[in-house]
Each structure stands twice: as structure tokens, then as C-alpha cells.
Design an enzyme around this catalytic site. Structure first.
Site, PDB file in Angstrom:
ATOM      1  N   TRP A   1       0.827  -1.212   0.000  1.00  0.00           N
ATOM      2  CA  TRP A   1       0.000   0.000   0.000  1.00  0.00           C
ATOM      3  C   TRP A   1       0.857   1.255   0.000  1.00  0.00           C
ATOM      4  CZ3 TRP A   1      -4.439  -0.129  -2.011  1.00  0.00           C
ATOM      5  CH2 TRP A   1      -5.297  -1.218  -1.819  1.00  0.00           C
TER       6      TRP A   1
ATOM      7  N   ASP B   1      -1.593   6.736   6.111  1.00  0.00           N
ATOM      8  CA  ASP B   1      -2.730   5.943   5.649  1.00  0.00           C
ATOM      9  C   ASP B   1      -3.042   4.954   6.769  1.00  0.00           C
ATOM     10  OD1 ASP B   1      -4.509   4.151   4.551  1.00  0.00           O
ATOM     11  OD2 ASP B   1      -3.290   3.650   2.794  1.00  0.00           O
TER      12      ASP B   1
ATOM     13  N   LYS C   1     -12.823  -0.932   6.828  1.00  0.00           N
ATOM     14  CA  LYS C   1     -12.123  -1.904   7.660  1.00  0.00           C
ATOM     15  C   LYS C   1     -12.632  -1.818   9.094  1.00  0.00           C
ATOM     16  CE  LYS C   1      -9.639  -2.153   3.840  1.00  0.00           C
ATOM     17  NZ  LYS C   1      -8.547  -1.435   3.236  1.00  0.00           N
TER      18      LYS C   1
HETATM   19  C1  LIG Z   1      -8.041  -1.051   1.922  1.00  0.00           C
HETATM   20  C2  LIG Z   1      -6.868  -0.160   1.880  1.00  0.00           C
HETATM   21  C3  LIG Z   1      -6.687   0.782   0.864  1.00  0.00           C
HETATM   22  C4  LIG Z   1      -7.630   0.891  -0.323  1.00  0.00           C
HETATM   23  O1  LIG Z   1      -8.812   1.480   0.013  1.00  0.00           O
HETATM   24  P1  LIG Z   1      -9.871   1.841  -1.135  1.00  0.00           P
HETATM   25  O2  LIG Z   1     -11.109   2.095  -0.357  1.00  0.00           O
HETATM   26  O3  LIG Z   1      -9.979   0.677  -2.060  1.00  0.00           O
HETATM   27  O4  LIG Z   1      -9.403   3.053  -1.823  1.00  0.00           O
HETATM   28  C5  LIG Z   1      -5.579   1.604   0.923  1.00  0.00           C
HETATM   29  N1  LIG Z   1      -4.707   1.528   1.937  1.00  0.00           N
HETATM   30  C6  LIG Z   1      -4.835   0.618   2.916  1.00  0.00           C
HETATM   31  C7  LIG Z   1      -3.839   0.572   4.012  1.00  0.00           C
HETATM   32  C8  LIG Z   1      -5.921  -0.243   2.927  1.00  0.00           C
HETATM   33  O5  LIG Z   1      -6.061  -1.155   3.904  1.00  0.00           O
END
Ligand SMILES: *Cc1c(COP(=O)(O)O)cnc(C)c1O
Length: 361
Positions: A102, A173, A197
């Protein structure tokens, strides 16, 4: 049909009481005669829902007053572009710390909007087994910000200490570990997270941004993704994801009723320890991540004999233990243990793994 134990990395399992309440309120929210989905985002009812969700998130995370909370769309992947569009303009360059897929994806996207430098990476032979050691970081003092991913959802690598980036604002993030434990928001310039999540349905993105970082958006920034404009209009420059905000508010209320993030962290650590302790004692299953960087949210694991993967998944499904297949880029298995995964789900998983190992090990 009883509810399954859903180990999906996202969209992920939600607290059952939240789902029940949403179901109860679906046709008639608090005597309004309509569902939240059908309300005007500017009406009195929804404004109340919005204000409560923001206030609860501020309380749970201890968000200081000089931070704005935005409820946007576009997901964390959208933020990979929206963060640099809004922040990189201050100096034209940004540092990225790479601890998995990511963060690597974030850096790649940001490079379209300015000069991106990799300040640290823990990649070794194409794999990530830890977060980059803090003393290996080479931060450019002229960077507009330094970005990291606090929990690598695919690799199962998590930061447990907030690195000190000096005067360079830290951007994180936190999609897959927000609300999983207390953090000191004041150590960050900006935090973003997709909701699906630990907070609610997909379609909602939460951004927490220090006010002094606003006002440097690149001219190409779409107005709807300009933090300063969204902050000035309470995330209502466009129609916000109203139903997602409502569900997130119910999740925040639920987390508060559990006792807040300290209690939630204890629960999450207990769940993760159950699984990691089993993996470490097993000669058949393994997790290669260094103990100090092991995610308490996403636990990837491998069978010694990958030809048994399909059989393992089939048996798990039959027991109501679903969505355990690992990410296609790494294979193996992955158990996501978000806040809403009950400890009984982890106990059932470990019991099944023990049984499977006895039979096939
Ligand atoms: C799930 C996730 C994403 C992607 O999220 P989207 O909603 O598909 O844009 C990005 N970064 C992390 C750490 C994630 O767990």
C-alpha cells in the site's frame, strides 16, 4: 442462518449491534418517516447525525481542536492522489516510507504531482518483514510531508511507534488500523482512512488534517477534493456519503460503549496473540513477520504445503470461517482481525487450524 466469522480484509465484518440498530431504523429513523439514505444532507436530522459522528470520532481519537475532520469519498486510493494535490505544493516534494504494497502504491501515485523520494524502505528480496527501522530514515527537511502506511493490510506489517519526523508533517494511511488502539493525533499532520475496515461501509473516507497544512492545493486539484474548501463547508461542498457517515457514527458509539480505544486495543492484542502464539508453535503454519512489526489487524499465514491451500479454505468455509484466502500477490492465507471480529471467531479459527494440522501435518 447464523452469521459467519468473516475474516475479510475489507469490506469487513461490522459490530452486530450496529447492524441490528441500522436494520431497526431503516424504514423510519427516529420518527422522521424515512431512512437516513433518503434524507437531505442539509436537513436538521442529518446535520445532527453528522455532528454526532464527528464529535464521537474526535472524542475517541482525542483529535485536537486545530484539526479538521472531513468525511469524503474516493477511498484511500483516492487519497493517494488527493494528499499530494493538497499538500505537496508547499515545497514541491515529499518523502515516502515504504513498508509494503500500500505504501508503495501511494508513492507511485504521488509522483504524478511532485518530486517523490523514498526516505526509507524495509523491502528485502522483494518482501517486507518489518517496518523500516527509525534510524534508517533519511528525511528531507525540505519535504512538504513524509508519508507512511501505519498498517500494511496485505503484508501484515504495522507501525506501533509513531516515528519522529521533526518539523516535516507526518501523513499516515490508517485505513486498516484506525480505531484499533489509541494514537497521539498531534504527532501527525494528516491521517486518512477508508471506512470499510474498522468504521463502516465502503464509500466513506475520513481525513483528519491539521489546519495549518491547508491552503497549498495545486491549481489542478478538483474542487470537491480540495481539503480547504471541504473543511470550510463541513464536507458538504458536494453531497457527502450520508449513509456511510450514519453507520460510522453508530460504530463510534459502539466503540465508546465498549470503553474506548484503550479497551479495544486490549481486545485486539488478545485476539492477535491467540493466533500468533499458535502460528509460532506450529510446524505446519507460519508467519514470517518480525514480532515487533506484526500487525494486530491482518495476520497473513502460510501452510507448509501450499497444495493443501484449497482444502484448508474449503474446510474453513464449511465451519463458517470465511474470506481467509490471502491476497493474490502473496498467496497463502490472511485472517483479518478488525475490531468487530469477536474473540470467539479467532478461537474457532485456531481450533480448526489445530485440527487441520493434526490431520495433514
Ligand atoms: C483497503 C486499503 C486501501 C484501499 O482502500 P480503497 O477504499 O480501495 O481506496 C488503501 N490503503 C490501505 C492501508 C488499505 O487497507
Amino acid at each position: 442462518m447464523p452469521r459467519v466469522f468473516n475474516f475479510s480484509p475489507g469490506p469487513a465484518t461490522l459490530p452486530e449491534p450496529v447492524l441490528r440498530q441500522a436494520a431497526e431504523e431503516m424504514l423510519d429513523w427516529h420518527g422522521s418517516g424515512m431512512s437516513v439514505m433518503e434524507m437531505s444532507h442539509r436537513g436538521k436530522e442529518f446535520m445532527g447525525i453528522y455532528a454526532e459522528a464527528e464529535a464521537l470520532l474526535r472524542e475517541l481519537m482525542g483529535i485536537p481542536a486545530h484539526y479538521k475532520v472531513l468525511f469524503l469519498q474516493g477511498g484511500a486510493i483516492g487519497q493517494n492522489a488527493i494528499v499530494p494535490m493538497n499538500l505537496i505544493g508547499r515545497t514541491g516534494r515529499a518523502d515516502y516510507v515504504i513498508s509494503g504494497d500500500w505504501s508503495r502504491k501511494s508513492a507511485k501515485e504521488a509522483a504524478q504531482y511532485g518530486t517523490v523520494r523514498i526516505a526509507a524502505s524495509s523491502e528485502q528480496d522483494g518482501r517486507f518483514r518489518s517496518v523500516p527501522a527509525p534510524d534508517s530514515w533519511k528525511i528531507d527537511p525540505g519535504a512538504a510531508y513524509v508519508h507512511l502506511c501505519s498498517n500494511e493490510t496485505i503484508g501484515g506489517v504495522e507501525f506501533f511507534d509513531t516515528p519522529d519526523t521533526g518539523a516535516v508533517p507526518l501523513v499516515a494511511d490508517m485505513s486498516s488500523d484506525i480505531l484499533s488502539r489509541p494514537i497521539d493525533v498531534s504527532r501527525y499532520g494528516l491521517i486518512y482512512a477508508g471506512a470499510q475496515k474498522n468504521m463502516g461501509p465502503s464509500g466513506l473516507t475520513v481525513v483528519i488534517v491539521r489546519e495549518d497544512l491547508l491552503g497549498h492545493a495545486l491549481p489542478i486539484t478538483p474542487t470537491v477534493f480540495n481539503y480547504q474548501i471541504q473543511a470550510a463547508s463541513e464536507s458538504m461542498y458536494n453531497t457527502p456519503p450520508t449513509f456511510g457517515i450514519y453507520i460510522a457514527g453508530l460504530v463510534y458509539r459502539h466503540v465508546k460503549a465498549l470503553g474506548g480505544l484503550g479497551v479495544v486495543e486490549r481486545m485486539n492484542r488478545e485476539k492477535a496473540a491467540l493466533l500468533y502464539d499458535f502460528l509460532d508453535a506450529s510446524a505446519f503454519f507460519s508467519n514470517p513477520i518480525e514480532p515487533g512489526s506484526r500487525s494486530i489487524m491482518n495476520v497473513p499465514f502460510w501452510l507448509r504445503d501450499s497444495t493443501l491451500d484449497a482444502k484448508f479454505l474449503q474446510g474453513a468455509d464449511a465451519r463458517g470461517l470465511v474470506q481467509l484466502k490471502g491476497h493474490r500477490s502473496v498467496g497463502g492465507m490472511r485472517a483479518s482481525l478488525y475490531n468487530a471480529m469477536p474473540i470467539d471467531g479467532v478461537r474457532a479459527l485456531v481450533a480448526y487450524m489445530r485440527e487441520f494440522e493434526a490431520e495433514h501435518g
